[in-house]
Design a protein around this motif. Sequence first.
Motif, short mmCIF file in Angstrom:
data_model
loop_
_atom_site.label_atom_id
_atom_site.label_comp_id
_atom_site.label_asym_id
_atom_site.label_seq_id
_atom_site.Cartn_x
_atom_site.Cartn_y
_atom_site.Cartn_z
N ILE A 11 0.89 -1.28 0.14
CA ILE A 11 0.04 -0.16 -0.07
C ILE A 11 0.85 1.31 0.11
O ILE A 11 1.80 1.41 0.87
CB ILE A 11 -0.99 -0.14 1.08
CG1 ILE A 11 -1.58 -1.37 1.36
CG2 ILE A 11 -2.05 1.34 1.30
CD1 ILE A 11 -2.67 -1.61 0.34
N ILE A 19 -6.98 8.52 -0.60
CA ILE A 19 -7.72 8.33 0.70
C ILE A 19 -7.52 9.23 1.70
O ILE A 19 -6.31 9.61 2.30
CB ILE A 19 -7.50 6.72 1.18
CG1 ILE A 19 -7.41 5.81 0.23
CG2 ILE A 19 -8.33 6.34 2.30
CD1 ILE A 19 -8.74 5.66 -0.68
N PRO A 49 -11.59 6.96 6.98
CA PRO A 49 -11.61 6.48 5.73
C PRO A 49 -10.36 5.39 5.37
O PRO A 49 -10.54 4.75 4.86
CB PRO A 49 -11.73 7.93 4.69
CG PRO A 49 -12.17 9.08 5.54
CD PRO A 49 -11.73 8.39 6.93
N THR A 50 -9.21 6.04 5.94
CA THR A 50 -8.01 5.31 5.69
C THR A 50 -8.36 3.87 6.42
O THR A 50 -7.73 2.90 5.98
CB THR A 50 -6.73 5.82 6.36
OG1 THR A 50 -6.50 7.08 5.66
CG2 THR A 50 -5.53 4.98 6.11
N GLN A 99 -11.13 2.27 7.17
CA GLN A 99 -12.08 1.47 6.18
C GLN A 99 -11.34 0.98 4.90
O GLN A 99 -11.65 -0.29 4.53
CB GLN A 99 -13.06 2.23 5.83
CG GLN A 99 -13.90 2.95 7.29
CD GLN A 99 -15.11 3.63 6.69
OE1 GLN A 99 -15.40 3.98 5.53
NE2 GLN A 99 -15.80 4.20 7.63
N TYR A 100 -10.54 1.58 4.48
CA TYR A 100 -9.68 1.18 3.36
C TYR A 100 -8.74 0.06 3.51
O TYR A 100 -8.93 -1.07 2.80
CB TYR A 100 -9.03 2.33 2.69
CG TYR A 100 -8.04 1.98 1.39
CD1 TYR A 100 -8.72 1.69 0.16
CD2 TYR A 100 -6.73 1.70 1.67
CE1 TYR A 100 -7.89 1.17 -0.93
CE2 TYR A 100 -6.00 1.17 0.57
CZ TYR A 100 -6.59 1.40 -0.55
OH TYR A 100 -5.62 0.56 -1.85
N ARG A 103 -10.71 -3.09 4.45
CA ARG A 103 -11.47 -3.58 3.23
C ARG A 103 -10.22 -4.16 2.27
O ARG A 103 -10.62 -5.55 1.97
CB ARG A 103 -11.91 -2.62 2.21
CG ARG A 103 -12.82 -3.21 1.06
CD ARG A 103 -13.71 -2.10 0.33
NE ARG A 103 -12.82 -1.04 -0.24
CZ ARG A 103 -12.56 0.15 0.29
NH1 ARG A 103 -13.30 0.53 1.51
NH2 ARG A 103 -11.87 1.10 -0.20
N VAL A 104 -9.29 -3.87 2.31
CA VAL A 104 -7.89 -4.51 1.63
C VAL A 104 -7.68 -5.75 2.38
O VAL A 104 -7.39 -6.73 1.52
CB VAL A 104 -6.85 -3.73 1.30
CG1 VAL A 104 -5.64 -4.34 0.77
CG2 VAL A 104 -7.22 -2.39 0.34
#
Length: 427
Positions: free
Chosen positions: A238, A345, A350-351, A353-354, A357-358
């Motif tokens: 990432i 992002i 939000p980070t 959640q990202y 999800r990843v």
Amino acid sequence: MLRTIANAFSVADIRKKLAFTAAMLLLYRLGAYIPAPGVDANAVKELGSNFAGSNILGFLNLFSGGGLSRLSLFALGIMPYITASIILQLLTVVVPSLEKLQKEGEVGQQKITQYTRYLTVGLAFAQSFGYVFLFRSFGNQAGGGNVLGNLTGAKVFLIVICLTAGCTLLMWLGELITQRGIGNGISLMIFASIVARLPGGIQSWWNNPDQVFVVIMPFLALAVVCSIVFIQEGQRRIPIQYAKQMVGRRMTSGGSTYLPLRVNMAGVIPVIFAAAVMAFPPTIAQFVPSTQSFVNRHFQPSSWGYLFTEGILIVVFTYFYTAVQFNPVDQADNLRKYGGYIPGIRPGPPTAQYLDRVLTRLTLPGSLYLAAVAVLPSLFIRYGGFSQATSRALGGTSVLIVVGVALDTMRQMESQMMMRNYEGFLK
């Protein structure tokens, strides 16, 4: 490779750590051959057919490095500690006080570790009783009944105390290896137990009458090893960007790096946990003889039900242990604290959640890979006509643990070498 190994042994600190690890593992293997007090070693040898003919006992014997079949001081192996670790980690999710301890950092983790030790002693004490009466029943079935001699209350208590003390000693040795040696001590002990049984498995494979599968087996093992190495080393990177910051009177320059998320972040721990959970029913059956037939029918390591349940447990434990190791919320907070962000992002929730999800998408193929590697080779061996000794020593679970622990240990060796500016093993 040989040059890097020579470089490792040329560093005094690494050489001492390797020597200490080898000495502790040698002590572990020595204890697996010392019978518990009051046990007739010659009579125990005559009961070898009970372990050769029973998949369940043979599987437990594999993780004890052959100590169970000898009723040695280390007959319990390290499995009670692993079982206690599973119970404590599950309780941290449902018990608020344990969850609070887990969030207190190193101090809280030390308390949880202490609770794990206490629970290990309790489980080892209970399991020791089961093994004593199990060997007594073996002796009665053999017609001699002299495996444990004249079994009095004092003698039972002595054997149980010795087996419990042996398990506690192994727990301490494992922690010493982790602190002062190279690699994870508990994993290395299981590694040593499986490797110690490899010669018998290889001999059984070589003497198999079906020459076709004798030829196919090395290629199957090589394919499994290559797939394990490929997935274990796979990662998703990432991108992380750091903004310029004013620190004191100086402006720090920003930069870019990456956050590596491994495909299999949990390592071999889910496989070990699943094996420990699947050993629960046989242990309970020792105390409840009426359930013995049900357990023997549904919990044979080569049966469809056992393999399916093991695969499901591996997937569940992979997600669980990955969540324990990597917290997206904490990682997002740390990135925001130090001025880092993922391009495209927003920092903060939000980070998180990202990343969640990843990680969820990445863990799915990793968990399925662990389940497949642990189950599929066992199916090949079962329908290939190989013996139980070959299945236990060269099956998917054994190979996965051996290769996984070896990779983790080499990775720690890599970090030690990189600290001293030597070229690492994994390059």
